[in-house]
Design a protein around this motif. Sequence first.
Motif, PDB file in Angstrom:
ATOM      1  N   GLN A 109       0.811  -1.213   0.000  1.00 27.98           N
ATOM      2  CA  GLN A 109       0.000   0.000   0.000  1.00 27.98           C
ATOM      3  C   GLN A 109       0.852   1.275   0.000  1.00 27.98           C
ATOM      4  OE1 GLN A 109      -2.650  -0.617   3.370  1.00 27.98           O
ATOM      5  NE2 GLN A 109      -4.045  -1.813   2.099  1.00 27.98           N
ATOM      6  N   ASP A 110       2.145   1.133  -0.208  1.00 27.72           N
ATOM      7  CA  ASP A 110       3.039   2.299  -0.221  1.00 27.72           C
ATOM      8  C   ASP A 110       2.738   3.241  -1.384  1.00 27.72           C
ATOM      9  OD1 ASP A 110       4.355   1.428   2.054  1.00 27.72           O
ATOM     10  OD2 ASP A 110       6.043   0.548   0.937  1.00 27.72           O
ATOM     11  N   VAL A 111       2.418   2.681  -2.539  1.00 32.22           N
ATOM     12  CA  VAL A 111       2.116   3.521  -3.706  1.00 32.22           C
ATOM     13  C   VAL A 111       0.806   4.271  -3.480  1.00 32.22           C
ATOM     14  CG1 VAL A 111       1.691   3.527  -6.199  1.00 32.22           C
ATOM     15  CG2 VAL A 111       3.446   2.029  -5.227  1.00 32.22           C
ATOM     16  N   ALA A 112      -0.190   3.591  -2.961  1.00 33.03           N
ATOM     17  CA  ALA A 112      -1.468   4.251  -2.665  1.00 33.03           C
ATOM     18  C   ALA A 112      -1.268   5.399  -1.680  1.00 33.03           C
ATOM     19  CB  ALA A 112      -2.469   3.241  -2.115  1.00 33.03           C
ATOM     20  N   ARG A 113      -0.444   5.182  -0.676  1.00 35.83           N
ATOM     21  CA  ARG A 113      -0.157   6.253   0.286  1.00 35.83           C
ATOM     22  C   ARG A 113       0.601   7.403  -0.378  1.00 35.83           C
ATOM     23  NH1 ARG A 113      -0.040   1.966   3.975  1.00 35.83           N
ATOM     24  NH2 ARG A 113       2.141   1.446   3.627  1.00 35.83           N
ATOM     25  N   ALA A 114       1.567   7.079  -1.235  1.00 41.78           N
ATOM     26  CA  ALA A 114       2.343   8.120  -1.913  1.00 41.78           C
ATOM     27  C   ALA A 114       1.459   8.994  -2.805  1.00 41.78           C
ATOM     28  CB  ALA A 114       3.471   7.497  -2.732  1.00 41.78           C
ATOM     29  N   TYR A 115       0.469   8.386  -3.433  1.00 37.31           N
ATOM     30  CA  TYR A 115      -0.452   9.137  -4.289  1.00 37.31           C
ATOM     31  C   TYR A 115      -1.567   9.791  -3.473  1.00 37.31           C
ATOM     32  CZ  TYR A 115       1.483   7.687  -8.764  1.00 37.31           C
ATOM     33  OH  TYR A 115       2.301   7.528  -9.854  1.00 37.31           O
ATOM     34  N   GLY A 116      -1.797   9.271  -2.275  1.00 38.30           N
ATOM     35  CA  GLY A 116      -2.895   9.785  -1.467  1.00 38.30           C
ATOM     36  C   GLY A 116      -4.234   9.273  -1.936  1.00 38.30           C
ATOM     37  N   ALA A 117      -4.265   8.041  -2.437  1.00 38.14           N
ATOM     38  CA  ALA A 117      -5.526   7.460  -2.909  1.00 38.14           C
ATOM     39  C   ALA A 117      -6.503   7.373  -1.744  1.00 38.14           C
ATOM     40  CB  ALA A 117      -5.275   6.091  -3.511  1.00 38.14           C
ATOM     41  N   LEU A 118      -7.698   7.871  -1.953  1.00 36.86           N
ATOM     42  CA  LEU A 118      -8.673   7.964  -0.883  1.00 36.86           C
ATOM     43  C   LEU A 118      -9.688   6.836  -0.873  1.00 36.86           C
ATOM     44  CD1 LEU A 118      -9.350  11.796  -1.144  1.00 36.86           C
ATOM     45  CD2 LEU A 118      -7.802  10.596   0.430  1.00 36.86           C
ATOM     46  N   ARG A 119      -9.943   6.267  -2.040  1.00 38.36           N
ATOM     47  CA  ARG A 119     -10.986   5.229  -2.142  1.00 38.36           C
ATOM     48  C   ARG A 119     -10.842   4.559  -3.503  1.00 38.36           C
ATOM     49  NH1 ARG A 119     -12.744  10.157  -2.696  1.00 38.36           N
ATOM     50  NH2 ARG A 119     -13.383  10.304  -0.535  1.00 38.36           N
ATOM     51  N   THR A 120     -11.644   3.551  -3.735  1.00 38.67           N
ATOM     52  CA  THR A 120     -11.758   2.981  -5.069  1.00 38.67           C
ATOM     53  C   THR A 120     -13.116   3.435  -5.615  1.00 38.67           C
ATOM     54  OG1 THR A 120     -12.672   0.926  -4.158  1.00 38.67           O
ATOM     55  CG2 THR A 120     -10.318   0.974  -4.564  1.00 38.67           C
ATOM     56  N   LEU A 121     -13.176   3.865  -6.730  1.00 41.42           N
ATOM     57  CA  LEU A 121     -12.225   4.267  -7.730  1.00 41.42           C
ATOM     58  C   LEU A 121     -11.715   5.676  -7.459  1.00 41.42           C
ATOM     59  CD1 LEU A 121     -14.046   3.197 -11.001  1.00 41.42           C
ATOM     60  CD2 LEU A 121     -11.801   2.446 -10.338  1.00 41.42           C
ATOM     61  N   LEU A 132       0.453  15.924 -12.305  1.00 41.93           N
ATOM     62  CA  LEU A 132      -0.976  15.718 -12.095  1.00 41.93           C
ATOM     63  C   LEU A 132      -1.795  16.850 -12.709  1.00 41.93           C
ATOM     64  CD1 LEU A 132      -3.095  13.915 -10.643  1.00 41.93           C
ATOM     65  CD2 LEU A 132      -2.924  15.521  -8.731  1.00 41.93           C
ATOM     66  N   VAL A 133      -2.771  16.477 -13.543  1.00 44.24           N
ATOM     67  CA  VAL A 133      -3.689  17.457 -14.120  1.00 44.24           C
ATOM     68  C   VAL A 133      -5.125  17.244 -13.642  1.00 44.24           C
ATOM     69  CG1 VAL A 133      -2.254  17.921 -16.137  1.00 44.24           C
ATOM     70  CG2 VAL A 133      -4.015  16.153 -16.272  1.00 44.24           C
ATOM     71  N   TYR A 134      -5.422  16.077 -13.067  1.00 45.03           N
ATOM     72  CA  TYR A 134      -6.758  15.809 -12.516  1.00 45.03           C
ATOM     73  C   TYR A 134      -6.656  14.693 -11.495  1.00 45.03           C
ATOM     74  CZ  TYR A 134     -11.537  14.098 -12.002  1.00 45.03           C
ATOM     75  OH  TYR A 134     -12.733  13.702 -11.477  1.00 45.03           O
ATOM     76  N   THR A 135      -7.416  14.820 -10.430  1.00 38.73           N
ATOM     77  CA  THR A 135      -7.592  13.730  -9.489  1.00 38.73           C
ATOM     78  C   THR A 135      -9.031  13.747  -8.996  1.00 38.73           C
ATOM     79  OG1 THR A 135      -6.810  12.674  -7.454  1.00 38.73           O
ATOM     80  CG2 THR A 135      -6.757  15.078  -7.504  1.00 38.73           C
ATOM     81  N   GLY A 136      -9.622  12.580  -8.893  1.00 44.55           N
ATOM     82  CA  GLY A 136     -10.996  12.514  -8.408  1.00 44.55           C
ATOM     83  C   GLY A 136     -11.741  11.315  -8.941  1.00 44.55           C
ATOM     84  N   ARG A 137     -13.041  11.453  -8.975  1.00 41.65           N
ATOM     85  CA  ARG A 137     -13.913  10.365  -9.383  1.00 41.65           C
ATOM     86  C   ARG A 137     -13.945  10.213 -10.892  1.00 41.65           C
ATOM     87  NH1 ARG A 137     -19.967  13.003  -8.487  1.00 41.65           N
ATOM     88  NH2 ARG A 137     -19.819  14.421 -10.253  1.00 41.65           N
ATOM     89  N   GLY A 138     -14.483   9.079 -11.321  1.00 43.75           N
ATOM     90  CA  GLY A 138     -14.709   8.864 -12.740  1.00 43.75           C
ATOM     91  C   GLY A 138     -16.052   9.404 -13.161  1.00 43.75           C
ATOM     92  N   VAL A 139     -17.098   8.890 -12.515  1.00 44.78           N
ATOM     93  CA  VAL A 139     -18.470   9.261 -12.860  1.00 44.78           C
ATOM     94  C   VAL A 139     -19.271   9.558 -11.594  1.00 44.78           C
ATOM     95  CG1 VAL A 139     -18.480   7.917 -15.008  1.00 44.78           C
ATOM     96  CG2 VAL A 139     -19.245   6.841 -12.882  1.00 44.78           C
TER      97      VAL A 139
END
Length: 161
Positions: A109-121, A132-139
Amino acid sequence: MWAGDITLELNQHAPDFSLPGTDGNTYQLSDFNDAETLVISFTCNHCPNVTDSDEVTRETADKFAAKGVRFVGINANSKQIHPDDNFDHMVSRMEEHNFLWVYLRDESQDVARAYGALRTLHFYILDNDRRLVYTGRGVDKPRDASQVTTNDLERALTEHR
């Protein structure tokens, strides 16, 4: 990064990684240098937000493939909490669905922490310099593709292109 920041900030360089893929290869960020734009999603096998919007994500990936956009999925979910998210199930899922993206395992989970991933998706759009030009939800309605009225991922890719 994890302690203070929630997620990557716009224009920040993406953290590198070295992760095993379901195709038997190990991938680093530089393995996608041929892509003008790279979309990284933190995803998994079990979450309805993922499974119910897989085909919308596939359509978006397919629509932008000819424009130099590549997709990478990273699964960082704990196999102890969700056994269906283990690597063998990831391989089976890719064989069954033949997705248009590389599917990688972030066991630590080191990569997820480095990116700051909050949830799936959780999507990250990176430009050619891997900023980075966008971060967030898909739909807006990931659990019911028939109810989707806003595809933020497609909008962001269109605006970026």
